[in-house]
Design a protein around this motif. Structure first.
Motif, PDB file in Angstrom:
ATOM      1  N   ARG A  19      33.468  29.853  45.418  1.00 40.76           N
ATOM      2  CA  ARG A  19      32.199  30.300  44.839  1.00 40.76           C
ATOM      3  C   ARG A  19      32.241  30.308  43.316  1.00 40.76           C
ATOM      4  NH1 ARG A  19      31.349  35.571  48.334  1.00 40.76           N
ATOM      5  NH2 ARG A  19      31.947  34.455  50.203  1.00 40.76           N
ATOM      6  N   CYS A  20      33.424  30.555  42.736  1.00 44.89           N
ATOM      7  CA  CYS A  20      33.509  30.505  41.271  1.00 44.89           C
ATOM      8  C   CYS A  20      34.617  29.537  40.875  1.00 44.89           C
ATOM      9  CB  CYS A  20      33.739  31.900  40.674  1.00 44.89           C
ATOM     10  SG  CYS A  20      35.440  32.479  40.787  1.00 44.89           S
ATOM     11  N   SER A  21      34.743  29.292  39.579  1.00 41.31           N
ATOM     12  CA  SER A  21      35.664  28.244  39.129  1.00 41.31           C
ATOM     13  C   SER A  21      37.130  28.632  39.290  1.00 41.31           C
ATOM     14  CB  SER A  21      35.381  27.907  37.663  1.00 41.31           C
ATOM     15  OG  SER A  21      35.658  29.053  36.886  1.00 41.31           O
ATOM     16  N   LEU A  22      37.416  29.916  39.527  1.00 35.70           N
ATOM     17  CA  LEU A  22      38.821  30.318  39.693  1.00 35.70           C
ATOM     18  C   LEU A  22      39.435  29.681  40.942  1.00 35.70           C
ATOM     19  CD1 LEU A  22      38.679  34.145  38.804  1.00 35.70           C
ATOM     20  CD2 LEU A  22      39.016  32.179  37.295  1.00 35.70           C
ATOM     21  N   GLY A  23      38.572  29.331  41.887  1.00 35.05           N
ATOM     22  CA  GLY A  23      39.039  28.681  43.116  1.00 35.05           C
ATOM     23  C   GLY A  23      39.698  27.340  42.840  1.00 35.05           C
ATOM     24  N   ALA A  24      39.304  26.697  41.738  1.00 37.03           N
ATOM     25  CA  ALA A  24      39.825  25.348  41.440  1.00 37.03           C
ATOM     26  C   ALA A  24      41.204  25.407  40.800  1.00 37.03           C
ATOM     27  CB  ALA A  24      38.852  24.628  40.512  1.00 37.03           C
ATOM     28  N   ASN A  85      42.608  43.634  44.412  1.00 33.64           N
ATOM     29  CA  ASN A  85      42.116  43.438  43.044  1.00 33.64           C
ATOM     30  C   ASN A  85      40.612  43.186  43.031  1.00 33.64           C
ATOM     31  OD1 ASN A  85      44.436  43.437  41.132  1.00 33.64           O
ATOM     32  ND2 ASN A  85      45.198  41.791  42.448  1.00 33.64           N
ATOM     33  N   THR A  86      40.010  43.273  41.844  1.00 31.93           N
ATOM     34  CA  THR A  86      38.559  43.006  41.751  1.00 31.93           C
ATOM     35  C   THR A  86      38.251  41.544  42.060  1.00 31.93           C
ATOM     36  OG1 THR A  86      38.612  42.497  39.384  1.00 31.93           O
ATOM     37  CG2 THR A  86      38.156  44.777  39.972  1.00 31.93           C
ATOM     38  N   VAL A  87      39.170  40.636  41.656  1.00 31.10           N
ATOM     39  CA  VAL A  87      39.020  39.221  42.036  1.00 31.10           C
ATOM     40  C   VAL A  87      40.307  38.755  42.695  1.00 31.10           C
ATOM     41  CG1 VAL A  87      37.295  38.647  40.274  1.00 31.10           C
ATOM     42  CG2 VAL A  87      39.722  38.336  39.762  1.00 31.10           C
ATOM     43  N   ASP A  99      32.105  39.206  34.450  1.00 40.78           N
ATOM     44  CA  ASP A  99      31.232  39.971  35.356  1.00 40.78           C
ATOM     45  C   ASP A  99      30.770  39.083  36.506  1.00 40.78           C
ATOM     46  OD1 ASP A  99      31.491  42.195  33.832  1.00 40.78           O
ATOM     47  OD2 ASP A  99      29.545  42.021  32.834  1.00 40.78           O
ATOM     48  N   GLU A 100      30.496  37.802  36.183  1.00 38.74           N
ATOM     49  CA  GLU A 100      30.012  36.891  37.224  1.00 38.74           C
ATOM     50  C   GLU A 100      31.102  36.643  38.285  1.00 38.74           C
ATOM     51  OE1 GLU A 100      28.910  32.980  35.934  1.00 38.74           O
ATOM     52  OE2 GLU A 100      28.003  32.513  37.876  1.00 38.74           O
ATOM     53  N   GLU A 101      32.335  36.433  37.823  1.00 42.18           N
ATOM     54  CA  GLU A 101      33.434  36.228  38.784  1.00 42.18           C
ATOM     55  C   GLU A 101      33.623  37.458  39.661  1.00 42.18           C
ATOM     56  OE1 GLU A 101      35.850  33.154  35.810  1.00 42.18           O
ATOM     57  OE2 GLU A 101      36.379  35.271  35.848  1.00 42.18           O
ATOM     58  N   LYS A 102      33.554  38.635  39.029  1.00 42.03           N
ATOM     59  CA  LYS A 102      33.722  39.871  39.813  1.00 42.03           C
ATOM     60  C   LYS A 102      32.603  40.018  40.840  1.00 42.03           C
ATOM     61  CE  LYS A 102      34.260  42.951  36.443  1.00 42.03           C
ATOM     62  NZ  LYS A 102      34.472  44.323  35.926  1.00 42.03           N
ATOM     63  N   GLU A 103      31.397  39.683  40.398  1.00 43.98           N
ATOM     64  CA  GLU A 103      30.231  39.819  41.278  1.00 43.98           C
ATOM     65  C   GLU A 103      30.345  38.853  42.467  1.00 43.98           C
ATOM     66  OE1 GLU A 103      28.459  42.438  40.574  1.00 43.98           O
ATOM     67  OE2 GLU A 103      27.445  42.023  42.469  1.00 43.98           O
ATOM     68  N   ASN A 107      31.913  40.835  47.396  1.00 43.43           N
ATOM     69  CA  ASN A 107      31.722  41.006  48.825  1.00 43.43           C
ATOM     70  C   ASN A 107      33.044  41.124  49.580  1.00 43.43           C
ATOM     71  OD1 ASN A 107      29.460  41.504  50.319  1.00 43.43           O
ATOM     72  ND2 ASN A 107      29.803  39.628  51.514  1.00 43.43           N
ATOM     73  N   PHE A 108      34.037  40.357  49.139  1.00 45.47           N
ATOM     74  CA  PHE A 108      35.362  40.468  49.781  1.00 45.47           C
ATOM     75  C   PHE A 108      35.917  41.881  49.588  1.00 45.47           C
ATOM     76  CE2 PHE A 108      35.427  35.755  49.067  1.00 45.47           C
ATOM     77  CZ  PHE A 108      35.444  35.405  50.406  1.00 45.47           C
ATOM     78  N   LEU A 109      35.767  42.400  48.378  1.00 42.29           N
ATOM     79  CA  LEU A 109      36.274  43.735  48.075  1.00 42.29           C
ATOM     80  C   LEU A 109      35.525  44.796  48.887  1.00 42.29           C
ATOM     81  CD1 LEU A 109      38.098  45.549  46.377  1.00 42.29           C
ATOM     82  CD2 LEU A 109      36.433  45.385  44.520  1.00 42.29           C
ATOM     83  N   LEU A 110      34.203  44.674  48.940  1.00 35.25           N
ATOM     84  CA  LEU A 110      33.417  45.662  49.692  1.00 35.25           C
ATOM     85  C   LEU A 110      33.767  45.623  51.178  1.00 35.25           C
ATOM     86  CD1 LEU A 110      29.916  45.337  47.950  1.00 35.25           C
ATOM     87  CD2 LEU A 110      31.651  47.112  47.614  1.00 35.25           C
ATOM     88  N   GLU A 111      33.996  44.423  51.702  1.00 31.83           N
ATOM     89  CA  GLU A 111      34.393  44.305  53.119  1.00 31.83           C
ATOM     90  C   GLU A 111      35.782  44.905  53.341  1.00 31.83           C
ATOM     91  OE1 GLU A 111      32.815  43.296  55.945  1.00 31.83           O
ATOM     92  OE2 GLU A 111      31.023  43.244  54.717  1.00 31.83           O
ATOM     93  N   GLN A 112      36.678  44.723  52.377  1.00 26.89           N
ATOM     94  CA  GLN A 112      38.005  45.328  52.496  1.00 26.89           C
ATOM     95  C   GLN A 112      37.869  46.859  52.560  1.00 26.89           C
ATOM     96  OE1 GLN A 112      39.710  43.149  49.032  1.00 26.89           O
ATOM     97  NE2 GLN A 112      41.482  42.747  50.337  1.00 26.89           N
ATOM     98  N   ILE A 113      37.025  47.404  51.680  1.00 19.77           N
ATOM     99  CA  ILE A 113      36.838  48.865  51.644  1.00 19.77           C
ATOM    100  C   ILE A 113      36.224  49.346  52.960  1.00 19.77           C
ATOM    101  CG2 ILE A 113      35.567  50.743  50.513  1.00 19.77           C
ATOM    102  CD1 ILE A 113      35.777  49.023  47.877  1.00 19.77           C
TER     103      ILE A 113
END
Ligand code: URA
Length: 191
Positions: A19-24, A85-87, A99-103, A107-113
């Motif tokens: 979903r974000c560029s960190l995946g690459a 982690n947040t990301v 902020d965009e990467e965190k956003e 959803n992964f973080l909220l599902e973990q919680i």
């Protein structure tokens, strides 16, 4: 579905995420460590190089210090903590996630919680605290405070261990000393 199965499914979804560029640029997603049945869920900032190489959060120098502080206070990260982690992917050059990467990762973080259902969430460091308490917070002013971020889950804030690596003193009132006080309070709260 069992908690472990739900988290495994979520981890698989995360593995497929671009979903974000960190995946690459990631080598591994860094999903979690510790005990899915723990009462304490700790959220750090983002994976660094060691975490990206192993897929395990808080495994480098900062992580070793965090582990030591947890143990100094009579807990273990394996039994007493679920750590994430947040990301889930390493930002290049260890920059702070946007902020965009965190956003996009939230959803992964909220599902973990939602799945772990901890008694307390520990927001570890400014980036993590900002994700739940807003960008205006100052970590030195709010660490040790307690918040209600979800209906039945309390949250508290501790210094990030990277900051503590730069502050060696263990003297009364020092950041390391304060962090241990915070960890003792968290231990009391869940026992
Ligand atoms: N710093 C973090 O915030 N998280 C990690 O997993 C490692 C270092």
């Amino acid at each position: 579905m069992l908690k472990e199965e739900e988290l495994e499914k979520l981890k698989n979804d995360c593995n497929d995420c671009h979903r974000c560029s960190l995946g690459a640029t990631r080598n591994n997603i860094v999903f979690s460590d510790g005990n899915p049945n723990a009462k304490i869920l700790l959220i750090g900032e983002a994976p660094g190089a060691d975490e990206d190489a192993t897929g395990i959060p808080f495994i480098g120098r900062a992580g070793k210090l965090l582990t030591k502080l947890i143990e100094d206070c009579g807990m273990t990260r394996k039994e007493d903590f679920y750590i994430c982690n947040t990301v889930k992917c390493r930002p290049p050059e260890n920059r702070v996630p946007t902020d965009e990467e965190k956003e996009l990762c939230k959803n992964f973080l909220l599902e973990q919680i939602k799945t772990v259902q901890p008694k307390v969430i520990v927001l570890c460091g400014a980036t993590s605290a900002k994700s739940f308490l807003g960008n205006k917070i100052k970590i030195s002013q709010i660490r040790g405070n307690w918040y209600k971020v979800f209906d039945n889950i309390d949250a508290t804030v501790i210094f990030h261990p990277s900051y503590l690596l730069r502050n060696h003193s263990e003297a009364e009132g020092s950041p390391r000393w304060l962090t241990k006080q915070d960890l003792y309070k968290i231990k009391d709260f869940v026992s």
